[in-house]
Write a protein that holds these residues in place. Structure first.
Motif, mmCIF file in Angstrom:
data_model
loop_
_atom_site.group_PDB
_atom_site.id
_atom_site.type_symbol
_atom_site.label_atom_id
_atom_site.label_comp_id
_atom_site.label_asym_id
_atom_site.label_seq_id
_atom_site.Cartn_x
_atom_site.Cartn_y
_atom_site.Cartn_z
ATOM 1 N N SER A 1 -28.258 11.653 35.022
ATOM 2 C CA SER A 1 -29.372 10.993 34.339
ATOM 3 C C SER A 1 -29.324 9.492 34.592
ATOM 4 O O SER A 1 -28.254 8.898 34.744
ATOM 5 N N TYR A 2 -30.501 8.897 34.627
ATOM 6 C CA TYR A 2 -30.638 7.470 34.924
ATOM 7 C C TYR A 2 -31.095 6.665 33.707
ATOM 8 O O TYR A 2 -30.714 5.521 33.541
ATOM 9 N N ILE A 3 -31.915 7.257 32.872
ATOM 10 C CA ILE A 3 -32.558 6.525 31.782
ATOM 11 C C ILE A 3 -31.835 6.757 30.462
ATOM 12 O O ILE A 3 -31.539 7.900 30.105
ATOM 13 N N GLU B 1 -37.518 10.052 37.248
ATOM 14 C CA GLU B 1 -37.123 10.604 35.956
ATOM 15 C C GLU B 1 -38.118 10.209 34.872
ATOM 16 O O GLU B 1 -38.463 11.029 34.003
ATOM 17 N N THR C 1 -31.657 1.649 31.871
ATOM 18 C CA THR C 1 -30.940 2.632 32.674
ATOM 19 C C THR C 1 -29.431 2.560 32.457
ATOM 20 O O THR C 1 -28.912 1.697 31.740
ATOM 21 N N TYR D 1 -31.752 3.491 43.390
ATOM 22 C CA TYR D 1 -31.584 3.765 41.961
ATOM 23 C C TYR D 1 -32.930 3.689 41.243
ATOM 24 O O TYR D 1 -33.231 4.517 40.376
ATOM 25 N N ILE E 1 -37.568 -2.544 34.631
ATOM 26 C CA ILE E 1 -36.409 -1.668 34.588
ATOM 27 C C ILE E 1 -35.170 -2.533 34.381
ATOM 28 O O ILE E 1 -35.031 -3.602 34.991
ATOM 29 N N THR F 1 -34.972 6.455 39.090
ATOM 30 C CA THR F 1 -35.352 6.128 37.719
ATOM 31 C C THR F 1 -36.840 6.391 37.492
ATOM 32 O O THR F 1 -37.242 6.978 36.475
#
Length: 722
Positions: free
Chosen positions: A531-533, A326, A343, A319, A92, A323
């Motif tokens: 949103s994270y990605i 998601e 991310t 976080y 990530i 992630t």
């Protein structure tokens, strides 16, 4: 004689006619050219025609299939020894593409062929691909068997058609997402498998495979699993332990020997032992003896091993949790290798939020007091940073930032009460609301303000900035639960019922949800789901980009008027004065949740404390409380803790951001009332409840309509809700 022969033929023909039913007309046989009847033609030409058509169709289908196969094959990615030999950990990355987390709890320890016992190799081949040493990467016999098993409903299914080499290819260069298991990928998988067989020996391929497979617990490779589970090299494991490892890759979660119920792990191990007997690798006596061994024999305690290797994992823990959630929702299996997940996380901001929660700049009432905080960019919904807990000594703790089930207190009022009142009823900011004795509709439950006092008739602005509960409950009743629910749902705060009654000051939410909802207010009314990605690159190099599309959740007039009212919350002597950042254009709302009279807590004890605030650049929602509120509470003197945390973080975040104010849209009109600039929706009618305030009466030269007062309030004839 000639006459007799003629009559004989006639009689014979008559006998032929006599064999037909009386209802069928007689048929005179055709001559065969020799005076006798012609024999019937054999009607089998249609069989030949069908057969010929099937042959033609088969040829056409074969050619078409070959063409498609060749096309797919030409698009197949390259595969190298590096792909095969190394296990590409899923990672990530932050918004600067710096790695922040590897989805593996331990380092992979690669095993050379001579470190892998012969019995383990035999166990894998006997179980996964008995014809491994006879095919060239693709096994038609195995595929036919898998198809037959699939037709019969066997659990073997289509996956049974893949050889060990094909499985190695899939693990090395292809996505493991079920959405990517297409005919094209199967064709490319077959082509690459044959290439691998051409360039590497069977022993090399088997070694690659045994180092590549996922074994559960974040472990890849059988040598690593041996060290992790048993604390021993593969060469020191028993037959029963080797059989367990050989069987685990098919389903590491189900065959995990650390599960409370080990029946599936035991059954799988015994299946491997039986396969080894059939393969000739061991005797039946050896298999029988091994099956009598407990599947947990020799396993290590993983408590200390569960601590993750990366030094910054405590900082990014929450976080990363969000992630991964998601990524799973997008259809990716994050336990597999080869994913690169990029991310929106700002690592500098993430570190600062973590340090503020765990340092000394903000005083918490105790070590056990917890926090959840989410910061988003209002212009696109991207989550910039997120903190899920403090003093997180045991990783994988609760992510309080996304935790629902805790009341949002008064921080829900702009979203559930006053926002809908402006949106659907066109209330101006100076609309009169009653702060008088009141019971929730249909109940005998009294509504109380935080100070247990009433203020009579006040403006909506005053009711919001001073966080009065009675006006909020009255407003929700007047708006109506259906409209209020529609409004708050459009802002990403779900309800499983039509809001009403105590929901006005007691609806559940998470900091993630509130950051997204307040972000919509900050940007003028467009909601973006947090949103994270931003993108995911799969093992085969394919990039999948992800962007959130915004949806209009409220009018620009509603967003502006809510923002203007909530500016007053962050003022001296207001409910969130501790959030003041001199000179910064910002707005927000605090929220406190008290204990019920029957919960046996001291007076003014606080169960949940909130503050959600925003600028045009960031929205930040903060919750503080305890995991066990029945045993611990936040003292009244710590009620401003969330606002203090917000103040430290937002001050840091806005150092290099433009400090711009909100501009009134052309759909609102300013009105000066008591030296306060109020706002109303231009050209819209609204109904005033309660008696009008003195400063709400028409000014000199204004008619009641021009003053924005309509309905019964215009003549001062009512004291109730309309």
């Amino acid at each position: 004689m000639a006459n007799e022969n003629q009559w004989s033929r006639v009689n014979r023909n008559r006998n032929m006619y006599d064999n037909h039913p009386a209802t069928e007309p007689p048929r005179i046989p055709k001559s065969n050219g020799n005076g006798g009847p012609k024999k019937p033609r054999k009607k089998r030409h249609w069989v030949l025609a069908i057969f010929l058509w099937l042959v033609v169709l088969g040829i056409i289908g074969g050619l078409a299939g070959t063409a498609v196969f060749v096309t797919y094959a030409n698009d197949a990615p390259n595969i190298t020894q590096a792909n095969l030999a190394s296990e590409t950990s899923s990672s990530i990355y932050d918004n600067q593409e710096n790695a922040i987390w590897k989805l593996s709890t331990v380092d992979r320890d690669y095993a050379n062929s001579n470190e892998i016992p012969k019995q383990l190799k035999q166990a894998v081949v006997a179980t996964e691909d008995r014809r491994f040493y006879k095919h060239n990467g693709v096994d038609p016999i195995r595929i036919a068997g898998a198809l037959l098993a699939n037709i019969r409903g066997s659990s073997l299914g289509m996956q049974g058609g893949s050889t060990l080499t094909q499985q190695l290819v899939k693990l090395s260069v292809f996505s493991t997402s079920t959405a990517d298991q297409t005919i094209k990928r199967k064709a490319q998988e077959a082509v690459l498998a044959m290439r691998v067989e051409k360039n590497f020996s069977k022993d090399e391929i088997l070694t690659f495979y045994m180092n590549k497979v996922y074994m559960g617990h974040g472990v890849s490779g059988m040598k690593t699993a041996s060290e992790y589970f048993y604390g021993k090299p593969l060469t020191q494991l028993s037959l029963a332990q080797l059989a367990l490892l050989a069987g685990m890759p098919q389903s590491p979660t189900n065959y995990d020997p650390y599960l409370k119920d080990t029946s599936r792990a035991t059954e799988r191990r015994n299946t491997v032992l039986s396969a080894m007997v059939k393969y000739g690798a061991i005797t039946q006596n050896q298999a029988t003896a091994a099956t009598k061994t407990s599947v947990t024999d020799g396993l290590q305690d993983l408590t200390t091993k569960a601590k993750l290797a990366n030094n910054n994992r405590q900082v990014t823990d929450a976080y990363v949790k969000s992630t991964i959630a998601e990524a799973k929702a997008l259809g990716y299996d994050t336990t597999k290798s080869g994913l690169k997940i990029y991310t929106n996380m700002d690592s500098t901001m993430q570190q600062y939020m973590y340090d503020t929660a765990n340092g000394n700049s903000v005083a918490f009432p105790s070590e056990d007091a917890q926090i959840g905080a989410t910061m988003t960019d209002p212009s696109n919904g991207k989550v910039v940073a997120q903190i899920g807990s403090r003093n997180n000594q045991i990783l994988q703790a609760t992510n309080h930032a996304t935790l629902t089930g805790r009341s949002a207190g008064s921080s829900i009022k702009p979203l559930l009460d006053y926002g809908p009142a402006i949106e659907y009823l066109n209330w101006p900011t100076y609309r009169t609301v009653e702060d008088k004795k009141y019971k929730y509709p249909g109940t005998n439950i009294d509504v109380y303000n935080w100070d247990r006092k009433d203020m009579g008739n006040i403006t909506m602005r005053s009711a919001l900035t001073q966080s009065r509960n009675i006006p909020a409950a009255r407003t929700l009743e007047e708006v109506g639960g259906a409209s209020a629910g529609k409004f708050v749902n459009s802002l990403g705060v779900p309800t499983n019922h039509i809001p009403g009654g105590q929901d006005a000051i007691n609806l559940d939410a998470s900091t993630e949800q509130e950051a997204g909802a307040y972000g919509a207010i900050a940007n003028g009314g467009t909601y973006y789901k947090p949103s994270y990605i931003t993108k995911i690159v799969t093992a085969d190099g394919t990039t999948h980009n992800y962007n959130t599309t915004g949806k209009r959740a409220m009018k620009t007039s509603t967003a502006f008027m809510l923002t203007d009212m909530m500016k007053g919350v962050i003022k001296p002597n207001a409910t969130a004065s501790d959030a003041i950042i001199p000179g910064l254009h910002q707005a927000g709302k605090s929220g406190l949740v008290a204990y019920g009279d029957n919960e046996n807590m001291p007076d003014q004890a606080i169960k949940d404390a909130w503050f959600t605030g925003f600028t045009k650049a960031y929205a930040l929602s903060v919750w503080t409380g305890y995991d066990w509120p029945a045993k611990n509470y936040i003292p009244w003197t710590y009620q401003d803790l969330p606002a203090q945390y917000y103040q430290r973080v937002m001050s840091y975040a806005m150092q290099n951001k433009p400090n711009t104010d909100w501009t009134a849209p052309d759909t609102v009109t300013p009105k000066v009332r008591g030296n306060i600039v109020e706002y109303e929706v231009k050209g819209e009618k609204w109904s005033n409840g309660g008696l009008p305030l003195v400063n709400s009466l028409p000014q000199s030269g204004e008619t009641p309509a021009e003053a924005g007062i309509s309905g019964s309030a215009a003549v001062g004839a009512t004291t109730g809700n309309n």
